[in-house]
Design an enzyme around this catalytic site. Structure first.
Site, PDB file in Angstrom:
ATOM      1  N   HIS A 200       2.370  34.933  16.675  1.00 21.30           N
ATOM      2  CA  HIS A 200       3.413  33.934  16.415  1.00 21.30           C
ATOM      3  C   HIS A 200       4.012  33.390  17.709  1.00 21.30           C
ATOM      4  O   HIS A 200       4.561  32.297  17.718  1.00 21.30           O
ATOM      5  CB  HIS A 200       4.470  34.492  15.464  1.00 21.30           C
ATOM      6  CG  HIS A 200       3.965  34.550  14.062  1.00 21.30           C
ATOM      7  ND1 HIS A 200       3.438  35.690  13.522  1.00 21.30           N
ATOM      8  CD2 HIS A 200       3.817  33.576  13.128  1.00 21.30           C
ATOM      9  CE1 HIS A 200       3.013  35.426  12.297  1.00 21.30           C
ATOM     10  NE2 HIS A 200       3.230  34.154  12.026  1.00 21.30           N
ATOM     11  N   ARG A 307       8.014  27.962   8.237  1.00 16.94           N
ATOM     12  CA  ARG A 307       8.120  29.426   8.394  1.00 16.94           C
ATOM     13  C   ARG A 307       9.598  29.792   8.500  1.00 16.94           C
ATOM     14  O   ARG A 307      10.149  29.857   9.599  1.00 16.94           O
ATOM     15  CB  ARG A 307       7.389  29.870   9.663  1.00 16.94           C
ATOM     16  CG  ARG A 307       5.873  29.753   9.614  1.00 16.94           C
ATOM     17  CD  ARG A 307       5.276  30.301  10.901  1.00 16.94           C
ATOM     18  NE  ARG A 307       3.872  30.572  10.804  1.00 16.94           N
ATOM     19  CZ  ARG A 307       2.904  29.755  11.231  1.00 16.94           C
ATOM     20  NH1 ARG A 307       3.200  28.602  11.792  1.00 16.94           N
ATOM     21  NH2 ARG A 307       1.643  30.081  11.105  1.00 16.94           N
ATOM     22  N   GLU A 442      -3.888  34.854   1.732  1.00 20.46           N
ATOM     23  CA  GLU A 442      -4.098  35.335   3.103  1.00 20.46           C
ATOM     24  C   GLU A 442      -4.508  36.800   3.125  1.00 20.46           C
ATOM     25  O   GLU A 442      -4.581  37.415   4.181  1.00 20.46           O
ATOM     26  CB  GLU A 442      -2.871  35.073   3.979  1.00 20.46           C
ATOM     27  CG  GLU A 442      -1.549  35.487   3.406  1.00 20.46           C
ATOM     28  CD  GLU A 442      -0.364  35.125   4.299  1.00 20.46           C
ATOM     29  OE1 GLU A 442      -0.547  34.715   5.448  1.00 20.46           O
ATOM     30  OE2 GLU A 442       0.778  35.273   3.827  1.00 20.46           O
ATOM     31  N   ASP A 466      -3.959  35.319   8.802  1.00 19.84           N
ATOM     32  CA  ASP A 466      -3.972  36.672   8.253  1.00 19.84           C
ATOM     33  C   ASP A 466      -5.268  36.943   7.501  1.00 19.84           C
ATOM     34  O   ASP A 466      -5.795  38.053   7.555  1.00 19.84           O
ATOM     35  CB  ASP A 466      -2.768  36.881   7.331  1.00 19.84           C
ATOM     36  CG  ASP A 466      -1.520  37.205   8.132  1.00 19.84           C
ATOM     37  OD1 ASP A 466      -1.623  37.995   9.088  1.00 19.84           O
ATOM     38  OD2 ASP A 466      -0.446  36.661   7.816  1.00 19.84           O
ATOM     39  N   CYS A 513      -3.106  26.373   5.832  1.00 21.74           N
ATOM     40  CA  CYS A 513      -1.988  26.240   6.775  1.00 21.74           C
ATOM     41  C   CYS A 513      -2.125  27.183   7.961  1.00 21.74           C
ATOM     42  O   CYS A 513      -1.246  27.250   8.809  1.00 21.74           O
ATOM     43  CB  CYS A 513      -0.651  26.442   6.069  1.00 21.74           C
ATOM     44  SG  CYS A 513      -0.490  28.074   5.354  1.00 21.74           S
TER      45      CYS A 513
HETATM   46  C1  PEP Z   1      -1.438  32.572   8.153  1.00 21.36           C
HETATM   47  O1  PEP Z   1      -1.452  33.800   8.059  1.00 21.36           O
HETATM   48  O2  PEP Z   1      -2.470  31.885   8.309  1.00 21.36           O
HETATM   49  C2  PEP Z   1      -0.171  31.839   8.110  1.00 21.36           C
HETATM   50  C3  PEP Z   1      -0.142  30.526   8.064  1.00 21.36           C
HETATM   51  O3  PEP Z   1       0.973  32.555   8.180  1.00 21.36           O
HETATM   52  P1  PEP Z   1       1.500  33.241   9.536  1.00 21.36           P
HETATM   53  O4  PEP Z   1       0.684  32.744  10.683  1.00 21.36           O
HETATM   54  O5  PEP Z   1       2.929  32.889   9.673  1.00 21.36           O
HETATM   55  O6  PEP Z   1       1.274  34.699   9.269  1.00 21.36           O
HETATM   56 MG    MG Z   2       0.292  34.818   7.358  1.00 17.12          MG
END
Ligand code: PEP
Ligand code: MG
Length: 588
Positions: A200, A307, A442, A466, A513
């Site tokens: 992140h 998010r 995910e 994920d 996403c």
């Molecule tokens: C993902 O896991 O692809 C997602 C969009 O959520 P994050 O990256 O916030 O875990």
């Molecule tokens: Mg995720």
């Protein structure tokens, strides 16, 4: 040039470029955890001097805390600045101060050493008591201790808030909450020793549109604050004392990239439609409402992933329903008539809120995170659901749940959402009765059971970040196994395909996403797989739009057919790259 006029030697450190762009400037090496102060014996006659140093350090610390409190009160609000009251109490704590003075007279050694010992013991005792309030006070003591020791050692405390001039930040690691605090005007770029593309922290860097390089190994120990560097986020390079030749080459590169960017900005008002007329919704991901400006500039059709947990990270208290409503409402109103997909709290994994004292876990990504946490902490979940529902009255709002592993979780989340709807109806508070509800896909179990989940929701959004880590069992943060993190692994393509087929069979739309959505090498494959929406960091939206506009679905389907017969991630990636190059080579 050095003072003597000799040219300082250029040195290069290689890493992984996670956010494109080039930054040039001086480095600020951020070392939050300084080592223990060394011990030094002093003479009896030196003791008054040590006491005076201690008093001065306490006064300086007090002034720094007051100044910081003022700054926070002005920028965020008096409530958040209140945390520093507890810090002020530490510097005024008579018991602590008296014990330091007693031990100083007894041990006759430098006061920073004595103070570190006494304060460390205090903090440890408090942290071991089973009381959240006292544990919180222990953290205050640790924080203030570091500050006092810095003052005693004559070093200016180096924290992210103390950055007041433009710098390139270098650190061993930055957490997502560190990154969320960065001032994009002053932090020209950042580099870290560890890290990966889908952490992140890297995702935030792309959102903030600042060049970033991770995986620099020991870069933060090799450089010192003030070194002159160039950071290349395209190729993952940090160059210390760049030579004139290097600077010239980068000047050329910037001109080339600038020309491509300029062309891309002209696409802002155009549609994300393939040559043969298929409209692929192209939306943006945001972490904070401040990211909205960039979303508008990018020409995205709304927000495909908001998010929300970033709103919680650097707060000393949980945001209440009203604060959340204000934030969601602002986003919903701004993107209207396009939609915003608000994802419910996805805490845990690599995102933690200190105020929540979530227990440390051996495998946080497999642990108590996201929907699992919310379903147990309904006191936290419900205010968020109510705030999202209320915002749906003023804009085109959709909601989605992260980390759904099976239908039970989805039903429980929907039941709580229904309770919130009933409460709002009874209170006469307006909301959109038809607000769409989606599940993130995910976790492999969700992709494999997508046909079952499809009966409970209006849409799916595939979180490939994920999905890849869980399917291939490769920690998305671990740079040692980053080579195994392969979006084109045949298993990933099958899981996406399965999800899209299940969604379409139930008349649901499906988006992506995760970071795969912004990788233009993969756009032909994703269109071939039939996804209806792509949502990516705003900075990448124009490139993806250009890619979509250069493709036709027939070519994408042909690529998918070819890829279905291939057995290796590398071979599939190479084939995708050929197709992308043939259609929009200038972007690669
Ligand atoms: C993902 O896991 O692809 C997602 C969009 O959520 P994050 O990256 O916030 O875990
Ligand atoms: Mg995720």
């Amino acid at each position: 040039m050095s003072e003597a006029g000799s040219v300082l030697e250029e040195r290069r450190f290689g890493g992984v470029g996670v956010s494109p762009g080039i930054a040039r400037g001086t480095v600020f090496v951020y070392r939050p955890d300084e080592e223990e102060p060394p011990m030094r014996l002093v003479q009896e006659a030196d003791l008054p001097g040590e006491i005076a140093r201690f008093e001065n350090a306490l006064i300086a610390t007090r002034q720094q805390i007051l100044a910081m409190q003022q700054r926070i009160a002005e920028s965020i609000g008096a409530k958040d600045a209140g945390i520093f009251d507890a810090h002020l109490l530490v510097v005024e704590d008579r018991t602590l101060i008296d014990e330091v003075l007693r031990n100083l007279a007894r041990d006759k050694c430098n006061v920073e050493h004595v103070f570190a010992n006494v304060a460390g013991r205090y903090a440890k005792t408090l942290s071991e008591i089973d009381d959240p309030y006292l544990r919180e006070r222990a953290l205050d003591i640790y924080d203030v201790t570091r500050r006092v020791i810095h003052n005693l050692l004559g070093k200016e405390r180096r924290d992210l808030a103390s950055i007041t001039v433009p710098v390139i930040l270098l650190a061993h690691n930055l957490t997502p909450s560190d990154t969320a605090q960065l001032n994009r005007e002053l932090v020209l770029g950042f580099g870290t020793d560890i890290g990966s593309k889908t952490s992140h922290t890297a995702i935030m860097a792309r959102s903030l549109n600042i060049p970033a390089v991770v995986g620099l190994h020991d870069g933060s120990t090799q450089l010192a604050t003030g070194d002159h560097i160039l950071l290349d986020g395209y190729n993952g390079l940090l160059i210390v004392n760049p030579s004139d030749q290097t600077l010239w080459e980068y000047g050329e590169l910037e001109i080339k990239k600038g020309a491509v960017e300029e062309k891309l900005t002209q696409l802002r008002e155009t549609e994300s439609r393939t040559i043969d007329g298929r409209h692929v919704i192209l939306s943006a991901n945001i972490e904070l409402p401040q990211d909205l400006d960039q979303v508008f500039q990018s020409g995205a059709e709304g927000i495909g992933l908001y998010r929300t947990e970033f709103f919680y990270l650097n707060k000393t208290e949980l945001p209440n329903e009203e604060e959340q409503y204000a934030a969601y409402r602002k986003v919903a109103e701004s993107v209207r008539p396009h939609s915003v997909i608000i994802r419910t709290l996805d805490l845990g994994g690599d995102k933690f809120m200190t105020a929540l004292h979530m227990p440390a876990e051996s495998n946080p990504f497999l642990g108590w995170r996201a929907i699992r946490f919310c379903l147990e902490r309904i006191d936290i979940f419900k205010p968020q659901l109510r705030a999202i529902l209320r915002a749906s009255a003023v804009g085109n709002v959709r909601i989605m749940y992260p980390m759904i592993s099976g239908v039970e979780e989805l039903r429980r989340a929907n039941a709580i959402l229904e309770e919130c709807r009933a409460e709002l109806r009874a209170e006469g508070v307006p909301f959109d009765e038809k607000m769409e509800v989606g599940a993130m896909i995910e976790i492999p179990s969700a992709a494999l059971a997508a046909d079952i989940l499809a009966r409970e929701v209006n849409f799916f959004s595939i979180g490939t970040n994920d999905l890849i880590q869980y399917s291939i069992a490769v920690d998305r943060l671990n740079e040692h196994i980053a080579h195994l993190y392969e979006p084109t692994h045949p298993a990933i393509i099958r899981l996406i395909r399965m999800t899209v087929q299940a969604a379409h069979a139930h008349n649901l739309w499906v988006g992506i996403c995760g970071e795969m959505a912004g990788d233009i090498v993969l756009t032909p494959l994703l269109l071939g797989l039939g996804v209806d929406e792509l949502s990516t960091g705003a900075a990448l939206v124009p490139r993806v739009k250009r890619a979509v506009q250069a493709l036709d679905i027939a070519a994408c389907l042909e690529l998918l057919e070819e890829v279905k017969g291939m057995d290796s991630a590398a071979a599939i990636l190479a084939r995708c790259e050929e197709v992308a190059r043939a259609h929009y080579g200038e972007l690669l």
